[in-house]
Design a protein around this motif. Structure first.
Motif, PDB file in Angstrom:
ATOM      1  N   SER A   9       0.824  -1.211   0.000  1.00 12.85           N
ATOM      2  CA  SER A   9       0.000   0.000   0.000  1.00 12.85           C
ATOM      3  C   SER A   9       0.858   1.261   0.000  1.00 12.85           C
ATOM      4  N   LYS A  65       2.185   1.831  -3.457  1.00  8.25           N
ATOM      5  CA  LYS A  65       1.077   2.333  -4.285  1.00  8.25           C
ATOM      6  C   LYS A  65       0.839   3.819  -4.025  1.00  8.25           C
ATOM      7  N   GLN A  66       0.811   4.197  -2.759  1.00 10.14           N
ATOM      8  CA  GLN A  66       0.555   5.588  -2.417  1.00 10.14           C
ATOM      9  C   GLN A  66       1.670   6.506  -2.895  1.00 10.14           C
ATOM     10  N   ASP A  86       1.281   3.194   7.646  1.00  6.92           N
ATOM     11  CA  ASP A  86       0.066   3.415   6.868  1.00  6.92           C
ATOM     12  C   ASP A  86      -1.099   3.464   7.839  1.00  6.92           C
ATOM     13  N   ILE A 144      -6.174   3.740   2.007  1.00  8.31           N
ATOM     14  CA  ILE A 144      -4.735   3.940   2.156  1.00  8.31           C
ATOM     15  C   ILE A 144      -4.517   5.405   2.492  1.00  8.31           C
ATOM     16  N   VAL A 160      -6.022   3.463  -3.066  1.00  9.62           N
ATOM     17  CA  VAL A 160      -5.366   4.745  -2.877  1.00  9.62           C
ATOM     18  C   VAL A 160      -6.299   5.873  -3.304  1.00  9.62           C
TER      19      VAL A 160
END
Length: 441
Positions: A135, A138-139, A154, A315, A391
């Motif tokens: 995550s 991804k963010q 996170d 997220i 996200v």
């Protein structure tokens, strides 16, 4: 947007001057360390002031780093959270950014778009990348495919549930994301909970948090219906934010309100843990200490229902970036050395202990009993580690998305037409993106 632009331009002069001297906004680096540094290389760092516990952690982290070696010294400056990102934008425009910058994940896109950040891919070793929650990758990844932001933690987001109330209503308690309620089960659970006299509103959606919360809290619901806020290809909202799946998700919100399951005029924060008039609460990790204190073992985590397209979570975290300014000054490797220290297992464990968020590294999660399978916080880990995190819109226009979606959601809560409000929001968002020329670069 015009108001924000004027604010930023008004700050540019301030930061042009500030870049030539020292900031007066909360410098916390040790004066002795700076003055007596000799040949030490100075790495400048900005961050927003967080909770007292988090603030104490970062101050101690900087002090201990400065005393631990003879090569580098961190010069830290802190800013109030309500003006921080406007100040950061202004400093970027005036070429007054520090070497290391602490940003909300949603700000990364604007800063990367403007060319204010250096990609982290060349610095990040494979062993660290493999140990991070997916995550966070991804963010921190912009639409150019490059990684610009690394979070030490996170967020955790799901339902907090009152176990005693679920058992009283004879509602099945899901064991994890693969065991989540179906939409039919969820509807049935809310009806059963509503039938218990002391439960006035079965579901606390944190309406009291206001418009800014919806882009984060309701996105997993929207994804569960197959919708989203932004089209991944066009980076616009038309046909997605107001598309049939997202409309259905928000119409479902109206259904929950109309049935008396959600309080549309909620102003209190304690309906779940204090007054105990709600059995479920849509809120994140930051409430865990309060829930544990007030409800004890009856405070449990329950995943979002599967509305037909899967089970998702949100997220969201702050993270660290290296600026293009650091690279231009030739101190980017030193800035990475500092950032690498921040990302160590010990420091990730310590910052998560200070703010209650989910540790970024899987190796750290493996050391904490609450995050082991069967642990009270394992759901947070399971969702993020398995890739179920959604996200928030990765776009330099994030603030416009947040404002327009939040306003549409609050209008829908208050009885406005669902499709009409989402149409209006999509039009305003896309107009803003086109006016700013974000999709032309």
């Amino acid at each position: 947007m015009r108001k924000n632009v004027l604010m930023i331009l008004s700050l540019v002069l301030v930061f042009t001057l500030a870049a030539c001297g020292s900031s007066k906004n909360g410098e916390t680096a040790s004066k002795e360390a700076v003055q007596g540094s000799g040949k030490k290389v100075e790495v400048t760092m900005w961050r927003t002031i967080g909770s007292p516990e988090e603030d104490k952690y970062f101050n101690e982290l900087v002090d201990s780093f400065n005393k631990s070696q003879e090569k580098l010294v961190i010069k830290q400056t802190t800013f109030p959270g309500d003006t921080y990102h406007d100040q950061v934008h202004a400093a970027g425009l005036s070429k007054g950014l520090p070497d290391l910058l602490y940003l909300d994940g949603t700000e990364m896109s604007y800063m990367a778009y403007q060319g204010f950040l250096a990609p982290l891919d060349t610095y990040l070793p494979d062993d660290l990348k493999k140990d991070l929650l997916p995550s966070l990758i991804k963010q921190g990844t912009y639409s150019d495919g490059k990684l610009y932001l690394l979070g030490q933690f996170d967020s955790g987001l799901s339902f907090w549930a009152n176990k005693k109330m679920l058992e009283q209503a004879k509602v099945r308690i899901p064991k994890g994301i693969d065991d989540a309620w179906s939409k039919t089960e969820f509807d049935d659970a809310l009806a059963k909970l509503k039938a218990i006299p002391e439960i006035k509103f079965p579901l606390d959606l944190k309406i009291n948090y206001g418009a800014g919360y919806w882009i984060y809290s309701y996105l997993p619901w929207v994804a569960g219906f197959g919708g989203n806020y932004m089209n991944a290809d066009t980076k616009l909202s038309e046909g997605t934010l107001n598309g049939p799946q997202t409309v259905e998700a928000f119409q479902y919100l109206r259904t929950l309100i109309d049935k008396g399951y959600v309080n549309p005029t909620q102003t209190n924060d304690d309906d779940f843990f204090g007054k105990k008039v709600s059995a479920l609460s849509l809120v994140g990790h930051w409430m865990e200490p309060t829930h544990k204190k007030e409800l004890g073992d009856d405070a449990i985590l329950v995943p979002f229902p599967n509305f037909g397209k899967g089970v998702f979570t949100g997220i969201g975290s702050l993270g660290w970036t290296i600026t293009a300014s650091a690279k231009e000054k030739g101190v980017d490797q030193q800035a990475w050395e500092v950032l690498s220290h921040f990302m160590s297992p010990e420091n990730i464990k310590n910052v998560s202990a200070a703010n209650g968020a989910v540790p970024a590294r899987i190796s750290v999660l493996n050391e904490i009993p609450d995050y082991q399978e069967g642990g009270r916080l394992y759901l947070y880990r399971e969702q993020l580690e398995k890739g179920n995190g959604i996200v928030r819109p990765v776009t330099p226009a994030f603030s416009v998305f947040q404002k327009e979606i939040g306003q549409a959601a609050m209008d829908i809560v208050n009885g406005a037409d669902v499709k009409g409000m989402l149409d209006k929001a999509a039009k305003a968002i896309d107009q803003s993106i086109n006016d700013a020329g974000y999709n032309n670069k």
